[in-house]
Design a protein around this motif. Structure first.
Motif, PDB file in Angstrom:
ATOM      1  N   HIS A  22      38.328  46.998  27.284  1.00 16.74           N
ATOM      2  CA  HIS A  22      39.078  46.674  28.504  1.00 16.74           C
ATOM      3  C   HIS A  22      38.123  46.280  29.635  1.00 16.74           C
ATOM      4  N   ALA A  23      37.012  46.996  29.732  1.00 19.18           N
ATOM      5  CA  ALA A  23      36.019  46.682  30.759  1.00 19.18           C
ATOM      6  C   ALA A  23      35.464  45.280  30.554  1.00 19.18           C
ATOM      7  N   LYS A  24      35.209  44.904  29.301  1.00 19.68           N
ATOM      8  CA  LYS A  24      34.696  43.563  29.012  1.00 19.68           C
ATOM      9  C   LYS A  24      35.714  42.487  29.392  1.00 19.68           C
ATOM     10  N   LYS A  25      37.000  42.758  29.143  1.00 21.45           N
ATOM     11  CA  LYS A  25      38.041  41.788  29.503  1.00 21.45           C
ATOM     12  C   LYS A  25      38.103  41.599  31.021  1.00 21.45           C
ATOM     13  N   VAL A  26      37.983  42.706  31.756  1.00 18.83           N
ATOM     14  CA  VAL A  26      37.997  42.619  33.218  1.00 18.83           C
ATOM     15  C   VAL A  26      36.821  41.790  33.715  1.00 18.83           C
ATOM     16  N   LEU A  27      35.635  42.022  33.174  1.00 24.56           N
ATOM     17  CA  LEU A  27      34.451  41.278  33.586  1.00 24.56           C
ATOM     18  C   LEU A  27      34.588  39.795  33.244  1.00 24.56           C
ATOM     19  N   ALA A  28      35.175  39.507  32.081  1.00 26.27           N
ATOM     20  CA  ALA A  28      35.384  38.108  31.685  1.00 26.27           C
ATOM     21  C   ALA A  28      36.356  37.421  32.638  1.00 26.27           C
ATOM     22  N   THR A  29      37.396  38.119  33.057  1.00 20.04           N
ATOM     23  CA  THR A  29      38.365  37.559  34.001  1.00 20.04           C
ATOM     24  C   THR A  29      37.716  37.294  35.355  1.00 20.04           C
ATOM     25  N   ILE A  30      36.891  38.238  35.797  1.00 18.03           N
ATOM     26  CA  ILE A  30      36.174  38.046  37.064  1.00 18.03           C
ATOM     27  C   ILE A  30      35.265  36.825  36.981  1.00 18.03           C
ATOM     28  N   GLU A  31      34.573  36.683  35.861  1.00 15.88           N
ATOM     29  CA  GLU A  31      33.684  35.529  35.677  1.00 15.88           C
ATOM     30  C   GLU A  31      34.470  34.231  35.726  1.00 15.88           C
ATOM     31  N   GLN A  32      35.631  34.201  35.086  1.00 21.46           N
ATOM     32  CA  GLN A  32      36.467  33.002  35.115  1.00 21.46           C
ATOM     33  C   GLN A  32      36.941  32.690  36.531  1.00 21.46           C
ATOM     34  N   ALA A  33      37.314  33.733  37.271  1.00 25.41           N
ATOM     35  CA  ALA A  33      37.761  33.538  38.650  1.00 25.41           C
ATOM     36  C   ALA A  33      36.629  32.991  39.514  1.00 25.41           C
ATOM     37  N   GLU A  34      35.426  33.532  39.353  1.00 28.39           N
ATOM     38  CA  GLU A  34      34.277  33.044  40.119  1.00 28.39           C
ATOM     39  C   GLU A  34      33.953  31.610  39.766  1.00 28.39           C
ATOM     40  N   GLN A  35      34.015  31.300  38.476  1.00 34.26           N
ATOM     41  CA  GLN A  35      33.723  29.945  38.025  1.00 34.26           C
ATOM     42  C   GLN A  35      34.715  28.947  38.598  1.00 34.26           C
ATOM     43  N   ALA A  36      35.968  29.372  38.747  1.00 34.18           N
ATOM     44  CA  ALA A  36      37.018  28.470  39.214  1.00 34.18           C
ATOM     45  C   ALA A  36      36.795  28.003  40.645  1.00 34.18           C
TER      46      ALA A  36
END
Length: 305
Positions: A63-77
């Motif tokens: 779950h922690a990895k999914k949250v970090l991946a979502t944050i990375e996608q948001a930052e990239q956007a």
């Protein structure tokens, strides 16, 4: 804290995680401890060889990895250049739209969106830029009305031209001065009170004693062209870079204005510190390809320099 926990879980060592994150081992320990206090479970168990995941830690890790991946996608956007540059050109027929189109033609790989905030005045367009509705807007805005957080660059001065039908008394002249238009009716439908173009044409009228009005309904550009073609007295004003089309048999004439040359100043508004690479490229393009400023230029006193 999540990133620190994942780093420890993947390396199995607090020191290795500290090296990866560029912080001290003590900082790593404090972050993990703070996370465990927050969720009220033990995630990592220290051993003589480092650390291992507890049962709760094993459940929590994906779950922690999914949250970090979502944050990375948001930052990239929202990183500069990761999305299209959104530019307000006000009207698709006038100089800003044509200039942005030429920029796109010369940079076909560019990712941008051209929009028209045609119902907003300059102050409202500046607010839209500030709020991020658009990245940039072409407007004529007095310096004292530029809100904090907005940068400006005057990149597109559009000399005005007289547009008349073949029967107009000035149809055959090579150029005309603004003062010579006194006594002629100049019709510009669509001028709305409170807009920058209303302020511009009011200043132009007062400076040269002109009769500029927007009387009657505005049925669009085609209807305006029809009216000019049929009239021996009606005229309008357009920018030299504006793109209007009419039937060949209308035989309309575009006549430059000189002595002096009234110029409509399209100022580019954008947020302070905006690093979008397409915005930088567009500004560079306009600096090198924009029309030359006439030596006898006239603009209202309130125009942003």
């Amino acid at each position: 804290m999540l990133r620190t926990f994942v780093a420890v879980a993947e390396t199995g060592q607090f020191q290795a995680a500290a090296d990866e994150l560029g912080v001290s081992q003590q900082a790593v320990s404090k972050r993990v401890a703070a996370l465990e206090r927050h969720i009220e479970v033990t995630l990592l168990v220290r051993t003589s060889r480092g650390s291992r995941l507890s049962l709760d830690g094993q459940v929590f890790l994906p779950h922690a990895k999914k949250v970090l991946a979502t944050i990375e996608q948001a930052e990239q956007a929202v990183r500069p250049g990761s999305r299209p540059l959104r530019v307000d050109v006000l009207n698709r027929r006038i100089s800003p739209a044509q200039a942005v189109y030429r920029f796109y033609r010369s940079h076909p790989e560019t990712d941008l969106d051209a929009v028209t905030l045609s119902q907003e005045n300059a102050a409202q367009a500046a607010q839209a830029v500030l709020e991020g509705t658009v990245d940039a807007s072409f407007r004529a805005l007095p310096a004292d009305q530029i809100p904090a957080g907005i940068s400006t660059e005057r990149l597109l001065d559009a000399p005005l031209e007289l547009l008349v039908g073949p029967g107009h008394p000035l149809a055959g002249v090579p150029w005309v001065s603004p003062a010579d238009l006194a006594g002629h009716r100049i019709w510009i439908p669509g001028i709305r009170p409170g807009t920058e173009w209303s302020a511009f044409y009011r200043a132009l009228s007062e400076a040269f004693g002109l009769s500029i009005d927007a009387l009657g309904p505005n049925f669009g550009d085609e209807a305006l062209m029809d009216a000019l073609a049929d009239s021996a007295s009606l005229a309008t004003l357009v920018g030299s870079g504006d793109r209007y089309l009419w039937p060949q048999n209308h035989d309309l004439r575009r006549i430059p204005l000189h002595d002096p040359t009234p110029v409509y100043p399209h100022v580019l508004l954008f947020r302070d510190g905006d690093r979008h690479p397409v915005l930088t490229a567009l500004r560079d393009h306009l600096r090198t390809t924009g029309p030359r400023t006439p030596h006898d230029m006239w603009t209202p006193d309130w125009v942003e320099r």
